[in-house]
Design a protein around this motif. Sequence first.
Motif, PDB file in Angstrom:
ATOM      1  N   PRO A   1     -15.012  67.423 -35.657  1.00  0.00           N
ATOM      2  CA  PRO A   1     -14.211  68.507 -35.078  1.00  0.00           C
ATOM      3  C   PRO A   1     -15.038  69.360 -34.125  1.00  0.00           C
ATOM      4  CG  PRO A   1     -14.819  69.037 -37.333  1.00  0.00           C
ATOM      5  CD  PRO A   1     -15.272  67.633 -37.089  1.00  0.00           C
ATOM      6  N   THR A   2     -14.346  69.973 -33.186  1.00  0.00           N
ATOM      7  CA  THR A   2     -14.996  70.865 -32.228  1.00  0.00           C
ATOM      8  C   THR A   2     -15.430  72.143 -32.940  1.00  0.00           C
ATOM      9  OG1 THR A   2     -13.642  70.002 -30.432  1.00  0.00           O
ATOM     10  CG2 THR A   2     -14.700  72.136 -30.075  1.00  0.00           C
ATOM     11  N   LYS A   3     -16.642  72.609 -32.614  1.00  0.00           N
ATOM     12  CA  LYS A   3     -17.151  73.827 -33.222  1.00  0.00           C
ATOM     13  C   LYS A   3     -17.759  74.704 -32.130  1.00  0.00           C
ATOM     14  CE  LYS A   3     -20.292  75.550 -36.790  1.00  0.00           C
ATOM     15  NZ  LYS A   3     -21.333  75.195 -37.790  1.00  0.00           N
ATOM     16  N   ASN A   4     -17.287  75.948 -32.071  1.00  0.00           N
ATOM     17  CA  ASN A   4     -17.741  76.900 -31.060  1.00  0.00           C
ATOM     18  C   ASN A   4     -17.575  76.339 -29.642  1.00  0.00           C
ATOM     19  OD1 ASN A   4     -18.499  78.648 -33.130  1.00  0.00           O
ATOM     20  ND2 ASN A   4     -20.595  77.824 -33.192  1.00  0.00           N
ATOM     21  N   GLY A   5     -16.473  75.639 -29.450  1.00  0.00           N
ATOM     22  CA  GLY A   5     -16.184  75.088 -28.137  1.00  0.00           C
ATOM     23  C   GLY A   5     -16.998  73.870 -27.780  1.00  0.00           C
ATOM     24  N   LYS A   6     -17.788  73.378 -28.707  1.00  0.00           N
ATOM     25  CA  LYS A   6     -18.653  72.224 -28.466  1.00  0.00           C
ATOM     26  C   LYS A   6     -18.108  71.014 -29.220  1.00  0.00           C
ATOM     27  CE  LYS A   6     -22.833  70.512 -27.185  1.00  0.00           C
ATOM     28  NZ  LYS A   6     -23.464  70.596 -25.866  1.00  0.00           N
ATOM     29  N   ALA A   7     -17.940  69.889 -28.533  1.00  0.00           N
ATOM     30  CA  ALA A   7     -17.445  68.666 -29.159  1.00  0.00           C
ATOM     31  C   ALA A   7     -18.634  67.741 -29.412  1.00  0.00           C
ATOM     32  CB  ALA A   7     -16.425  67.982 -28.266  1.00  0.00           C
ATOM     33  N   PRO A   8     -19.126  67.666 -30.654  1.00  0.00           N
ATOM     34  CA  PRO A   8     -20.283  66.807 -30.943  1.00  0.00           C
ATOM     35  C   PRO A   8     -19.957  65.329 -30.730  1.00  0.00           C
ATOM     36  CG  PRO A   8     -19.841  68.349 -32.749  1.00  0.00           C
ATOM     37  CD  PRO A   8     -18.654  68.374 -31.854  1.00  0.00           C
ATOM     38  N   ARG A   9     -20.917  64.614 -30.199  1.00  0.00           N
ATOM     39  CA  ARG A   9     -20.796  63.156 -30.041  1.00  0.00           C
ATOM     40  C   ARG A   9     -21.837  62.493 -30.936  1.00  0.00           C
ATOM     41  NH1 ARG A   9     -21.047  61.347 -23.979  1.00  0.00           N
ATOM     42  NH2 ARG A   9     -20.504  59.383 -25.016  1.00  0.00           N
ATOM     43  N   LEU A  10     -21.397  61.459 -31.647  1.00  0.00           N
ATOM     44  CA  LEU A  10     -22.290  60.713 -32.539  1.00  0.00           C
ATOM     45  C   LEU A  10     -22.562  59.362 -31.896  1.00  0.00           C
ATOM     46  CD1 LEU A  10     -20.608  61.533 -35.979  1.00  0.00           C
ATOM     47  CD2 LEU A  10     -22.305  62.839 -34.706  1.00  0.00           C
ATOM     48  N   TYR A  11     -23.852  59.023 -31.711  1.00  0.00           N
ATOM     49  CA  TYR A  11     -24.214  57.824 -30.968  1.00  0.00           C
ATOM     50  C   TYR A  11     -24.462  56.621 -31.888  1.00  0.00           C
ATOM     51  CZ  TYR A  11     -24.770  61.227 -27.232  1.00  0.00           C
ATOM     52  OH  TYR A  11     -24.544  62.223 -26.327  1.00  0.00           O
ATOM     53  N   TYR A  12     -25.333  56.765 -32.844  1.00  0.00           N
ATOM     54  CA  TYR A  12     -25.590  55.648 -33.751  1.00  0.00           C
ATOM     55  C   TYR A  12     -26.233  56.167 -35.026  1.00  0.00           C
ATOM     56  CZ  TYR A  12     -30.559  55.702 -32.425  1.00  0.00           C
ATOM     57  OH  TYR A  12     -31.858  56.064 -32.197  1.00  0.00           O
ATOM     58  N   VAL A  13     -26.274  55.316 -36.046  1.00  0.00           N
ATOM     59  CA  VAL A  13     -26.817  55.684 -37.358  1.00  0.00           C
ATOM     60  C   VAL A  13     -27.765  54.593 -37.818  1.00  0.00           C
ATOM     61  CG1 VAL A  13     -24.839  54.633 -38.544  1.00  0.00           C
ATOM     62  CG2 VAL A  13     -26.226  56.330 -39.738  1.00  0.00           C
ATOM     63  N   THR A  14     -28.796  54.986 -38.554  1.00  0.00           N
ATOM     64  CA  THR A  14     -29.730  54.012 -39.125  1.00  0.00           C
ATOM     65  C   THR A  14     -30.223  54.514 -40.470  1.00  0.00           C
ATOM     66  OG1 THR A  14     -31.759  52.740 -38.722  1.00  0.00           O
ATOM     67  CG2 THR A  14     -31.764  55.031 -38.021  1.00  0.00           C
TER      68      THR A  14
END
Length: 482
Positions: free
Chosen positions: A393-406
């Motif tokens: 979810p967007t927080k403080n007008g910022k939309a986090p993007r998740l690239y990859y996980v390890t």
Amino acid sequence: MTKHYKKRDRRGPGGREGMPIVAIVGRPNVGKSTLFNRLARAKLAIVHDEPGVTRDRHYVDTNAFGRPYTLVDTGGFDPDDDDPMKTGIARHVKAAVAEADVILFVTDATLPMTAADRAAVELLRRSKKPVIYAANKADSPKVDPDAFELYRLGVEQVYPVSALHGRGIGEIEAAMVEHFGAEQALEEVPELDLPRITVAGRPNAGKSSLLNRLLGEDRMLVDDQPGTTRDAIDAVVERNGKKYIFVDTAGIRRKGKVNKADDAVESISVLQSIRSVERSEIVVLMCDAAEGVAEQDAKILGLAEERGCGLVIALNKSDLLSKDEYSKAEESARDKISFAAFAPVVRISAKTGRGMNELFEQIDKVRESYVQRVSTGELNRFFERVLETRTPPTKNGKAPRLYYVTQVESRPPKFVIITNAPEHIHFSYQRFVINQLRKAFGFEGVPIRVFYKEKRRGVPKGGEKPAPEGPRPTRRQRAGNP
């Protein structure tokens, strides 16, 4: 090369077969535990001026002049005491004498011989075992004449020693080795990665009864009196062809329930219990099913979860409850440990042996999850499905993007997710990701750690840039001029 003894088909605490066993025996407060720690070269047994601190048989694998052996600490031997606790200790001392190859008898060089000393010497003579007589607390040669009082009992040789300062330790180790017999070198045995399981809980939950049940012998002293166990005791348990190291610990009570007279010893006992939890892979929390999971149980479980241990909840004495009563007890337990809802709950009875198979099934599942590793490719295919289901979810007008996980570690499993804004990942989404990891890959009974790390500029999606080979080119070389 690892060397073993073919003397008997048995195992020491470390799982090594045929190790000679040396049992330390003597009346209360002569320094047996101090000597045990000195010979073991580690502070394992609780040492205190209060008599009767040691109650269970405490085993450790150690060596003398390169010869490995198993050392056993015992409680103070006083056969004339009618106290049920002392009677139980005397029974354990006799069991240690029966299984020992060599006996190390300890008395106090600064005090006259007592009736308990004489009774112990008579017991050892009847055993027909080699006995080494040590007069402890002989901190200097001035005390030696007092130490030689043992000769009045017909003893052939007395060793004045100081367990506290190390005086005379080499002499008694040399005497022990003389009784070990011929050393036989066998083929090397690799060290086994045995699961280490700590049994923790409040006093009188049945921890020692469970260990005795699993070992098939009366190793731990069991009594209705709370706080019977003081030391943290290690034992190798073999079941269905698998080996485990179980650790029995002292019951952890609320601070307000500890008597001032017992505060010093109990504080050390609790500290040992906490250390045992910290160096274990799995913690089995023993609870009295009739009393339910209390606030103190939840604190112990929280400590184990914080330290990254796998968790199993064992509701003991369940044979005393009806089906409906147990259902209510289990429901109440799950409600009070909602922060560790991933921990399986097992119904057992240490007294009758009920539920032992299920307990070990859960321990095996948790251990498997504890060491489990998931490949990066498989994780990222899973992660694509997670993002399709729900994006951060967007927080403080910022939309986090998740690239990859390890997955960066196991024991317990730890994951790193690369993102453009780690501080904007809401805690509810973090919890969602952990739940999805459990749903996809199991991880039953183990805490999952997920860390969000910011992607640095110039770092490709697959990870860090490789370092260039050779020296960095100059500006003229980059421009094409040699």
